[in-house]
Motif scaffolding. Structure first.
Motif, PDB file in Angstrom:
ATOM      1  N   SER A  96       0.824  -1.203   0.000  1.00  0.00           N
ATOM      2  CA  SER A  96       0.000   0.000   0.000  1.00  0.00           C
ATOM      3  C   SER A  96       0.862   1.259   0.000  1.00  0.00           C
ATOM      4  CB  SER A  96      -0.925  -0.008   1.224  1.00  0.00           C
ATOM      5  OG  SER A  96      -1.772   1.116   1.222  1.00  0.00           O
ATOM      6  N   ILE A  97       1.898   1.284   0.841  1.00  0.00           N
ATOM      7  CA  ILE A  97       2.777   2.451   0.914  1.00  0.00           C
ATOM      8  C   ILE A  97       3.564   2.616  -0.375  1.00  0.00           C
ATOM      9  CG2 ILE A  97       4.768   3.433   2.110  1.00  0.00           C
ATOM     10  CD1 ILE A  97       2.114   3.674   3.584  1.00  0.00           C
ATOM     11  N   THR A  98       3.957   1.521  -0.997  1.00  0.00           N
ATOM     12  CA  THR A  98       4.646   1.602  -2.289  1.00  0.00           C
ATOM     13  C   THR A  98       3.750   2.289  -3.319  1.00  0.00           C
ATOM     14  OG1 THR A  98       5.926  -0.399  -1.846  1.00  0.00           O
ATOM     15  CG2 THR A  98       5.717   0.269  -4.146  1.00  0.00           C
ATOM     16  N   GLY A  99       2.473   1.933  -3.325  1.00  0.00           N
ATOM     17  CA  GLY A  99       1.537   2.584  -4.232  1.00  0.00           C
ATOM     18  C   GLY A  99       1.432   4.075  -3.960  1.00  0.00           C
ATOM     19  N   TYR A 100       1.442   4.447  -2.673  1.00  0.00           N
ATOM     20  CA  TYR A 100       1.350   5.863  -2.310  1.00  0.00           C
ATOM     21  C   TYR A 100       2.590   6.631  -2.764  1.00  0.00           C
ATOM     22  CZ  TYR A 100       1.411  10.093   0.504  1.00  0.00           C
ATOM     23  OH  TYR A 100       1.496  11.405   0.908  1.00  0.00           O
ATOM     24  N   VAL A 101       3.768   6.099  -2.455  1.00  0.00           N
ATOM     25  CA  VAL A 101       5.008   6.781  -2.830  1.00  0.00           C
ATOM     26  C   VAL A 101       5.103   6.935  -4.344  1.00  0.00           C
ATOM     27  CG1 VAL A 101       7.530   6.580  -2.886  1.00  0.00           C
ATOM     28  CG2 VAL A 101       6.284   6.116  -0.760  1.00  0.00           C
ATOM     29  N   ASP A 102       4.801   5.879  -5.058  1.00  0.00           N
ATOM     30  CA  ASP A 102       4.886   5.931  -6.517  1.00  0.00           C
ATOM     31  C   ASP A 102       3.878   6.923  -7.087  1.00  0.00           C
ATOM     32  OD1 ASP A 102       6.903   4.083  -6.424  1.00  0.00           O
ATOM     33  OD2 ASP A 102       5.670   2.380  -7.048  1.00  0.00           O
ATOM     34  N   TYR A 103       2.708   7.016  -6.470  1.00  0.00           N
ATOM     35  CA  TYR A 103       1.701   7.971  -6.939  1.00  0.00           C
ATOM     36  C   TYR A 103       2.193   9.403  -6.743  1.00  0.00           C
ATOM     37  CZ  TYR A 103      -2.661  10.464  -7.600  1.00  0.00           C
ATOM     38  OH  TYR A 103      -3.612  11.349  -8.052  1.00  0.00           O
ATOM     39  N   VAL A 104       2.708   9.701  -5.568  1.00  0.00           N
ATOM     40  CA  VAL A 104       3.176  11.060  -5.292  1.00  0.00           C
ATOM     41  C   VAL A 104       4.330  11.428  -6.219  1.00  0.00           C
ATOM     42  CG1 VAL A 104       4.235  12.576  -3.575  1.00  0.00           C
ATOM     43  CG2 VAL A 104       2.398  11.017  -2.893  1.00  0.00           C
ATOM     44  N   VAL A 105       5.274  10.518  -6.402  1.00  0.00           N
ATOM     45  CA  VAL A 105       6.425  10.786  -7.270  1.00  0.00           C
ATOM     46  C   VAL A 105       5.967  11.069  -8.696  1.00  0.00           C
ATOM     47  CG1 VAL A 105       8.470   9.742  -8.327  1.00  0.00           C
ATOM     48  CG2 VAL A 105       8.078   9.492  -5.868  1.00  0.00           C
ATOM     49  N   ALA A 106       4.972  10.322  -9.171  1.00  0.00           N
ATOM     50  CA  ALA A 106       4.516  10.465 -10.557  1.00  0.00           C
ATOM     51  C   ALA A 106       3.604  11.669 -10.765  1.00  0.00           C
ATOM     52  CB  ALA A 106       3.786   9.199 -10.999  1.00  0.00           C
ATOM     53  N   ASN A 107       3.078  12.212  -9.675  1.00  0.00           N
ATOM     54  CA  ASN A 107       2.097  13.309  -9.792  1.00  0.00           C
ATOM     55  C   ASN A 107       2.431  14.470  -8.863  1.00  0.00           C
ATOM     56  OD1 ASN A 107      -0.289  11.935 -11.466  1.00  0.00           O
ATOM     57  ND2 ASN A 107       0.449  10.440  -9.986  1.00  0.00           N
ATOM     58  N   GLN A 108       3.717  14.789  -8.760  1.00  0.00           N
ATOM     59  CA  GLN A 108       4.136  15.779  -7.767  1.00  0.00           C
ATOM     60  C   GLN A 108       3.444  17.134  -7.872  1.00  0.00           C
ATOM     61  OE1 GLN A 108       8.332  16.197  -6.529  1.00  0.00           O
ATOM     62  NE2 GLN A 108       8.709  14.442  -7.863  1.00  0.00           N
ATOM     63  N   PRO A 109       3.432  17.794  -9.045  1.00  0.00           N
ATOM     64  CA  PRO A 109       2.824  19.137  -9.086  1.00  0.00           C
ATOM     65  C   PRO A 109       1.373  19.142  -8.628  1.00  0.00           C
ATOM     66  CG  PRO A 109       4.104  18.735 -11.070  1.00  0.00           C
ATOM     67  CD  PRO A 109       4.012  17.421 -10.352  1.00  0.00           C
ATOM     68  N   GLY A 110       0.595  18.204  -9.145  1.00  0.00           N
ATOM     69  CA  GLY A 110      -0.805  18.144  -8.759  1.00  0.00           C
ATOM     70  C   GLY A 110      -0.988  17.789  -7.298  1.00  0.00           C
ATOM     71  N   TYR A 111      -0.186  16.849  -6.783  1.00  0.00           N
ATOM     72  CA  TYR A 111      -0.316  16.455  -5.388  1.00  0.00           C
ATOM     73  C   TYR A 111       0.056  17.612  -4.456  1.00  0.00           C
ATOM     74  CZ  TYR A 111      -0.297  13.586  -1.211  1.00  0.00           C
ATOM     75  OH  TYR A 111      -0.594  13.085   0.034  1.00  0.00           O
ATOM     76  N   ARG A 112       1.136  18.294  -4.785  1.00  0.00           N
ATOM     77  CA  ARG A 112       1.555  19.425  -3.950  1.00  0.00           C
ATOM     78  C   ARG A 112       0.491  20.526  -3.954  1.00  0.00           C
ATOM     79  NH1 ARG A 112       7.038  19.318  -2.520  1.00  0.00           N
ATOM     80  NH2 ARG A 112       8.275  17.752  -3.638  1.00  0.00           N
ATOM     81  N   SER A 113      -0.132  20.762  -5.100  1.00  0.00           N
ATOM     82  CA  SER A 113      -1.156  21.802  -5.158  1.00  0.00           C
ATOM     83  C   SER A 113      -2.389  21.383  -4.359  1.00  0.00           C
ATOM     84  CB  SER A 113      -1.520  22.126  -6.612  1.00  0.00           C
ATOM     85  OG  SER A 113      -2.087  21.015  -7.269  1.00  0.00           O
ATOM     86  N   LEU A 114      -2.685  20.082  -4.319  1.00  0.00           N
ATOM     87  CA  LEU A 114      -3.790  19.603  -3.489  1.00  0.00           C
ATOM     88  C   LEU A 114      -3.491  19.846  -2.015  1.00  0.00           C
ATOM     89  CD1 LEU A 114      -6.363  18.092  -2.802  1.00  0.00           C
ATOM     90  CD2 LEU A 114      -5.119  15.944  -3.076  1.00  0.00           C
ATOM     91  N   VAL A 115      -2.265  19.585  -1.607  1.00  0.00           N
ATOM     92  CA  VAL A 115      -1.885  19.818  -0.214  1.00  0.00           C
ATOM     93  C   VAL A 115      -2.027  21.297   0.132  1.00  0.00           C
ATOM     94  CG1 VAL A 115       0.006  19.734   1.452  1.00  0.00           C
ATOM     95  CG2 VAL A 115      -0.344  17.826  -0.138  1.00  0.00           C
ATOM     96  N   ARG A 116      -1.582  22.167  -0.785  1.00  0.00           N
ATOM     97  CA  ARG A 116      -1.721  23.614  -0.542  1.00  0.00           C
ATOM     98  C   ARG A 116      -3.188  24.017  -0.500  1.00  0.00           C
ATOM     99  NH1 ARG A 116       2.585  23.791  -4.253  1.00  0.00           N
ATOM    100  NH2 ARG A 116       1.174  24.326  -5.963  1.00  0.00           N
ATOM    101  N   ALA A 117      -3.975  23.496  -1.435  1.00  0.00           N
ATOM    102  CA  ALA A 117      -5.388  23.856  -1.485  1.00  0.00           C
ATOM    103  C   ALA A 117      -6.116  23.385  -0.232  1.00  0.00           C
ATOM    104  CB  ALA A 117      -6.037  23.261  -2.736  1.00  0.00           C
TER     105      ALA A 117
END
Length: 202
Positions: A96-117
């Protein structure tokens, strides 16, 4: 001209639900390289081969589209972090954590903007963020699909929430500067840190 005709014909065969899903999928793909703040309605309409008016027809407003894209991305994150059906509890947690890390790495700009939003003033985006991480935490208590068998108490929930926040911060910082840690090192640090935290509970 023949290619344009074929594209137009294929577009007309899409049902409203299929078209809406297509637009959301495209929005999520764009978030892999673009922040939410920079996501352009014009670019998306051009990529999809539709007018701005049609996009607004499906989502009402620009903000409505952004919120729908973020929900779609959150659903993707939840699916991609599903633990394996088989294996020991810690092995399933690692999956499960591998899926999370790989998702964040592959979608950094969008994920970071979600965290900010989520930390900003948009209540809908904050709710999507909170609901997603609550659903991820719920997996620990699911009888059939859980990873580690934990008692569902407020204290355990509190520690899990803190561990999730640490995991998110650690992965984002690692993306900026791995500090000598490989991806496998990072995964091991995250997984191995949970049980000692829970063991410290009274």
């Amino acid at each position: 001209m023949g290619g344009v005709t074929t594209t137009t014909s294929s577009r007309t065969r899409l049902s409203p639900d299929e078209r809406r899903t297509q637009l959301l999928d495209l929005g999520v793909r764009l978030l892999a390289t673009t922040s939410l703040e920079e996501l352009s309605i014009d670019v998306l309409a051009e990529e999809a081969g539709i007018s701005r008016g049609l996009l607004y027809h499906y989502f009402g407003t620009k903000l409505g589209f952004f919120e729908a894209v973020v929900q779609h991305a959150a659903d993707d994150l939840y699916r991609q972090t599903a633990p394996p059906a088989e294996g020991e509890p810690l092995e399933r947690l690692m999956g499960s954590i591998t899926g999370y890390v790989d998702y964040v790495v592959a979608n950094q700009p969008g994920y970071r903007s979600l965290v900010r939003a989520a930390s900003g003033g948009n209540d809908t985006l904050r709710r999507i963020y909170d609901d997603t991480f609550r659903a991820l935490a719920d997996r620990f208590f699911a009888v059939d699909t859980g990873t580690i068998d934990l008692p569902d108490t407020p204290a355990v929930r509190l520690v899990l929430h803190a561990w999730q926040a640490m995991t998110e911060a650690l992965v984002l910082r690692w993306c900026d500067d791995p500090a000598g840690l490989t991806r496998d090192d990072l995964l091991r640090v995250i997984v191995d840190s949970l049980l000692p935290l829970l063991a410290a509970l009274p």
